[in-house]
Enzyme design. Structure first.
Site: not given
Length: 512
Positions: A400, A425
């Site tokens: 992320s 991600k």
């Protein structure tokens, strides 16, 4: 403030018939939800360079906000319904959702939460087809399934079931207690004893994962690996981690008594001891640092600054800036930024950290909204606090915001990546507190690296790979504010590879 999707077309939905068993119904007004950016701890600017209008630019920047809070206003009406009202000129209509009101008070409260969550998904979810299903019909079906239930837990499971049909594991609802824990992790402050616990997978017992340096638990001699047996005289058999954490936290000035079994001698009852711990304000810093003396190929002794970033909290950028400035004052001339096993956090914090290392109007990340529009997020007149050589360590646990940061530094030719391919991600979530204190995580956009490399389910490949083996070749170093022993850092093969890459950068004249 404009909504995230100002041009989204909202159509009236079909209404459920009101059940004859319902008593006096109530109408609930839900205003359009917003995702405002919280105050940044570091004064840095970024912009959406490809936004079509000022409103679109604000909307795109709001994708990176941390917490938005919705609210409910109650008024008497003639039919049991929710009215979703949107105040944007582009959404000049309200939606009325009629439903049978549960006679169970706690289920009725979850019904409100259901419609609130459904409306947020309808307005902002990244996939406008909602995984190729009729999202309006899905609300009706879920309401019918929820009506006969008698417990809030069962009703919440229906909301989770509805969200699961979107096919996105990152769009989810969490309980009020779980949300409080999330907020603590994001803002970096809590009231407690400075103890992090987890469940040992083989035994199911609660064990100490780490202690905050200088905190009550650390001062009392509690160590990583110690087993937690009791809290305030209550046995912890069968108690999950979240419940135990809530027992440890409390108001500053109070105390809690814990019984622990030392990790050094888990087989002996003699190693069990009881400790009374005061609750204090605990400051959580996601940054730990080390200064590593390094001898260059030509024989010069230099200093390398090692910075471990464990999460992207609201204080991450400010803490890192302070750490870099302090190491510069100590004569550090090259840096290793360790993002291994950093699962992410606040995306905006990742953008702010990137700007510590970058100049100018560089692109930090590209977002792709629900309409497929590509929106580059650029710095505005950025000024890096150092231009010294930089290597970033990544692995399969870097996800992320870690991938956003690694991609920004790599694609802008600021850093060499060392390690292993990252998690992958490439989705951005907004987080909204709902009326009952629960929170809804919604995937609102996808992102690509500055060089338009897809990250989602792919990850970022490092420039140079390294093994995970620990070597037996320690050298002098000074470790500061880090739980790990000096020897573990010195023997880290990836750190040694990073130092070699720094030598290469130095030889090319990349240092300031």
């Amino acid at each position: 403030m404009e909504p995230l999707c100002p041009n989204m077309d909202l159509k009236p939905i079909r209404c459920l018939p009101v059940s004859p068993i319902c008593r006096k119904p109530t109408s609930f007004l839900l205003p359009a939800h917003r995702f405002p950016c919280s105050d940044r701890s570091v004064s840095r600017k970024w912009r959406v360079s490809a936004a079509k209008s000022e409103a679109d630019e604000k909307s795109s920047q709001e994708l990176f906000g941390s917490i938005g809070k919705g609210f409910l206003a109650f008024s008497v009406a003639a039919a049991a319904s929710f009215s979703l009202c949107f105040d944007s000129p582009a959404i000049a209509e309200s939606l009325t959702v009629a439903f049978p009101v549960s006679r169970t008070t706690e289920v009725n409260s979850v019904q409100r939460t259901l419609v609130e969550a459904w409306g947020l998904i309808r307005e902002t979810f990244v996939d406008p087809t909602f995984n190729h299903q009729d999202w309006d019909l899905k609300l009706q079906q879920t309401m019918v399934e929820m009506f006969p239930l008698r417990s809030a837990d069962a009703a919440y499971m229906k909301i989770s079931g509805m969200l699961s049909t979107l096919g996105d594991p990152f769009t989810r609802i969490i309980s009020p207690k779980e949300y409080q824990s999330f907020r603590i992790g994001s803002n970096g402050n809590l009231q407690g004893v400075g103890l992090f616990i987890g469940t040992e997978p083989r035994t199911g017992h609660l064990v100490v994962m780490s202690c905050v340096d200088g905190g009550p638990a650390s001062r009392a001699g509690i160590h990583e690996g110690d087993e937690l047996i009791e809290i305030n005289g209550e046995q912890l058999n069968g108690v999950d981690t979240e419940a135990a954490v809530q027992k440890l936290r409390g108001q500053v000035g109070t105390s809690v008594t814990v019984k622990v079994h030392s990790a050094n001698d888990l087989g002996s009852d003699a190693s069990i001891r009881e400790v009374k711990l005061p609750r204090e304000f605990i400051k959580l810093s996601p940054i730990s640092t080390a200064t590593i003396p390094h001898r260059t190929p030509d024989g010069h002794l230099t200093k390398t600054g090692y910075v471990k970033l464990s999460a992207f909290s609201q204080t991450a950028a400010a803490d890192m800036e302070n750490a870099i400035k302090e190491m510069k004052s100590q004569g550090v001339h090259s840096y290793i930024l360790d993002l291994r096993n950093n699962p992410g956090g606040l995306v905006k914090a990742g953008l702010d950290v990137a700007q510590i290392w970058l100049d100018g109007d560089e692109t930090l990340v590209n977002t792709v909204d629900r309409e497929g529009n590509l929106l580059p997020i650029n710095m505005v007149d950025g000024h890096a606090i150092t231009h010294d050589p930089l290597v970033v360590l990544v692995n399969e646990g870097s996800a992320s915001a870690s991938e956003i940061l690694a991609g920004a530094l790599h694609d802008n030719r600021r850093a060499t990546l060392v390690g292993h391919r990252t998690f992958g991600k490439g989705k951005i979530q907004s987080v909204t507190e709902l009326h009952d204190g629960s929170a809804l995580f919604v995937t609102v956009a996808k992102y690509l690296s500055p060089a338009l490399h897809d990250i989602d389910q792919v990850g970022i490949a490092p420039d140079v790979q390294c093994t995970t083996e620990m070597l037996n070749s320690p050298k002098d170093s000074v470790l500061k504010d880090q739980k790990s022993s000096v020897s573990s850092l010195e023997a880290d093969s990836c750190v040694l590879v990073a130092e070699h890459e720094l030598d290469i950068q130095e030889s090319k004249g990349t240092a300031s």
